[in-house]
Design an enzyme around this catalytic site. Structure first.
Site, PDB file in Angstrom:
ATOM      1  N   LYS A 130       0.825  -1.160  -0.043  1.00  0.00           N
ATOM      2  CA  LYS A 130      -0.229  -0.156   0.055  1.00  0.00           C
ATOM      3  C   LYS A 130       0.867   1.323  -0.077  1.00  0.00           C
ATOM      4  CE  LYS A 130      -4.392   0.948   2.385  1.00  0.00           C
ATOM      5  NZ  LYS A 130      -4.805   0.987   3.761  1.00  0.00           N
TER       6      LYS A 130
HETATM    7  C1  E4P Z   1      -8.408   1.417   3.994  1.00  0.00           C
HETATM    8  O1  E4P Z   1      -7.554   1.116   3.188  1.00  0.00           O
HETATM    9  C2  E4P Z   1      -8.334   2.899   4.692  1.00  0.00           C
HETATM   10  O2  E4P Z   1      -6.970   2.845   5.253  1.00  0.00           O
HETATM   11  C3  E4P Z   1      -9.357   2.865   5.598  1.00  0.00           C
HETATM   12  O3  E4P Z   1     -10.501   2.447   5.039  1.00  0.00           O
HETATM   13  C4  E4P Z   1      -9.486   4.240   6.200  1.00  0.00           C
HETATM   14  O4  E4P Z   1     -10.769   4.464   7.075  1.00  0.00           O
HETATM   15  P1  E4P Z   1     -10.650   5.566   7.972  1.00  0.00           P
HETATM   16  O5  E4P Z   1     -10.900   6.942   7.080  1.00  0.00           O
HETATM   17  O6  E4P Z   1     -12.182   5.366   8.463  1.00  0.00           O
HETATM   18  O7  E4P Z   1      -9.764   5.642   8.990  1.00  0.00           O
END
Ligand code: E4P
Length: 217
Positions: free
Chosen positions: A83
């Site tokens: 990622k």
């Molecule tokens: C997933 O890949 C993201 O990091 C995550 O969905 C972020 O979610 P949030 O905005 O609720 O922290």
């Protein structure tokens, strides 16, 4: 639409996995902090548990260091997706790592033009954060629709991974609009099965059944 679990909580992932509800997992530094676990250990455990892609996020901000971290993370298991943040350095690292055959999830996407860049850099997944857009009174679901249209216009194969999903309505909306994947916390996935009319209907059936005096044997 594929379901990813947005969590580094192994027990919560395992519970949903047994129900066949887990096509993959996404983690991020905040979720690793919440788990209280070592990133390599917990990520390896999740990768052994789940068949699909497991996103593990780099923390370097410069391309060469991102590539080094990405290679290290990818070495944890074959189903790791590296990622990377949607910055020019992240896109550069995306190009290099996908060129090596690694899966890449480009994260922290908030606009259709950012999504276009990620697709051109060869990303396997693009993660538009819909909840965080809603938090500042913008329309996160609309962004998913815009990216769907642009990707379809040009035949990009990058999968749209709706992230920062906070509610049952978000899941329904992104499914309707054509997201390839959504990632949500375990609590949100559990809520997908709930409906007050289901509860009321079941209570009525059970009370009527009681009155028949019968048993299913
Ligand atoms: C997933 O890949 C993201 O990091 C995550 O969905 C972020 O979610 P949030 O905005 O609720 O922290």
């Amino acid at each position: 639409m594929k379901f990813f679990v947005d969590s580094a909580d192994v027990a919560a992932i395992a519970e949903l996995n047994e129900l066949g509800m887990v096509d993959g997992v996404t983690t991020n530094p905040s979720l690793i902090l919440k788990s209280g676990r070592d990133i390599t250990e917990v990520t390896r455990e999740i990768c052994e548990l789940v068949d699909g892609p497991v996103s593990a996020e780099v923390v370097a901000t410069e391309a060469d260091a991102m590539i080094t971290e990405g290679r290290k993370l990818a070495g944890i298991a074959p189903n790791i997706t590296v990622k990377l943040p949607l910055t020019w350095d992240g896109l550069k690292a995306c190009k290099v790592l996908t060129g090596e055959g690694k899966m890449v999830n480009v994260t922290l996407c908030f606009s259709v033009t950012q999504a276009l860049l990620a697709a051109k850099a060869g990303a396997s997944f693009i993660s538009p954060f819909i909840g965080r857009l809603d938090d500042i009174n913008l329309d996160g679901v609309e962004l998913i629709g815009d990216i769907r249209q642009v990707y379809d216009n040009y035949g990009f194969e990058t999968e749209i991974l709706a992230a920062s999903v906070r509610s049952v309505n978000h899941v329904a909306d992104v499914a309707r609009i054509g997201a390839d994947v959504m990632t949500a916390p375990p609590e949100v996935i559990h809520k997908l099965a709930l409906h007050p009319l289901t509860d009321a209907g079941l209570a009525k059936f059970l009370s009527d059944w009681e009155k028949t005096g019968q048993k299913i044997v």
